[in-house]
Design an enzyme around this catalytic site. Structure first.
Site, PDB file in Angstrom:
ATOM      1  CE  LYS A  46      -3.572   0.085   2.285  1.00  0.00           C
ATOM      2  NZ  LYS A  46      -4.659  -0.033   3.720  1.00  0.00           N
TER       3      LYS A  46
HETATM    4  C1  E4P Z   1      -7.482  -0.421   4.435  1.00  0.00           C
HETATM    5  O1  E4P Z   1      -7.078  -0.892   5.214  1.00  0.00           O
HETATM    6  C2  E4P Z   1      -7.497   1.075   5.402  1.00  0.00           C
HETATM    7  O2  E4P Z   1      -6.753   1.478   5.781  1.00  0.00           O
HETATM    8  C3  E4P Z   1      -8.679   0.881   6.082  1.00  0.00           C
HETATM    9  O3  E4P Z   1     -10.170   0.296   5.375  1.00  0.00           O
HETATM   10  C4  E4P Z   1      -9.024   2.617   6.981  1.00  0.00           C
HETATM   11  O4  E4P Z   1     -10.373   2.525   7.443  1.00  0.00           O
HETATM   12  P1  E4P Z   1     -11.040   3.066   8.859  1.00  0.00           P
HETATM   13  O5  E4P Z   1     -11.856   4.688   7.917  1.00  0.00           O
HETATM   14  O6  E4P Z   1     -11.735   2.811   9.197  1.00  0.00           O
HETATM   15  O7  E4P Z   1      -9.628   3.679   9.766  1.00  0.00           O
END
Ligand code: E4P
Length: 225
Positions: free
Chosen positions: A86
């Site tokens: 990522k």
């Molecule tokens: C994916 O891994 C994203 O980083 C994650 O879904 C973010 O989610 P949040 O907004 O609940 O922190």
């Protein structure tokens, strides 16, 4: 639509895998921090459990493109070929994405709040782009619409990139994108459980069992009558 778990708690991942048809696990630095464990220790355990073919998404932390590239290589080296690195969809990230995609490293562009971030990530060769649906909603914009726009941009421009919709707070948000045919969604425990968390469903199943037991005796099933 692929369905992934957005968590790094190995016990919870094992529990969910036991019940649901899942395609992999996504993490981010905050999720890893919540686990309270050494990052590679927990990620190696997750990889061993889900198997080498399943998707595992792990975020690079560096601020500069050159460092992101080095970090990405180590992440894949340590966690296997089906690990998607990522990379934040910011200027340094786009520079890193171009280089990594050219070298065959699978990239998930993350921290996406706008359709143009998705467009640039796709042009850089990212495999996935992850819009943060609920966080966008919380900013007063329409997270589902942003996700749909990015999906449409990919289709209409012939990009190979898929949507990995993220940051969900309820099953309706996931349903909307499932109906739209996006590539993948990553969701937490509560949201996955909410897919079938409905008293009407539970009561329908219980009524079938009660009726059968009236006919065949308490505790009996089609196995032993
Ligand atoms: C994916 O891994 C994203 O980083 C994650 O879904 C973010 O989610 P949040 O907004 O609940 O922190």
């Amino acid at each position: 639509m692929k369905l992934l778990i957005d968590d790094a708690n190995i016990n919870l991942i094992k529990e969910l895998y036991d019940y649901y048809p899942l395609d992999g696990v996504t993490t981010n630095p905050s999720i890893l921090a919540k686990s309270g464990r050494a990052p590679y220790e927990v990620l190696t355990e997750i990889r061993a459990f889900i198997g080498e073919e399943a998707d595992l998404h792990v975020q690079a932390i560096s601020r500069k493109a050159e460092d992101m590239i080095e970090e990405a290589k180590v992440i894949v080296e340590r966690l296997g070929k089906n690990t998607f690195v990522k990379i934040p969809a910011i200027s340094e990230g786009f520079k890193a994405m171009k280089a990594l995609a050219a070298q065959g490293v699978k990239v998930t562009a993350t921290a996406i709040y706008t359709p143009m971030q998705g467009y640039l990530a796709a042009k850089c060769g990212a495999s996935y782009a992850a819009p943060y649906v609920n966080r966008i909603d919380n900013m007063g914009y329409d997270g589902i619409q942003v996700a749909k726009d990015i999906h449409d941009i990919f289709l209409k421009n012939g990009f190979q990139t898929s949507l990995l919709a993220a940051s969900f707070k309820n099953s309706q948000q996931v349903l909307e994108l499932c109906k739209y045919g996006v590539g993948a969604a990553t969701v937490g425990l509560d949201v996955i459980k909410a897919f079938v968390n409905n008293p009407a469903i539970t009561s329908a199943v219980e009524a079938f069992i009660t009726d059968f037991e009236k006919l065949a005796g308490t505790g009996n099933t089609m196995l032993n009558i």
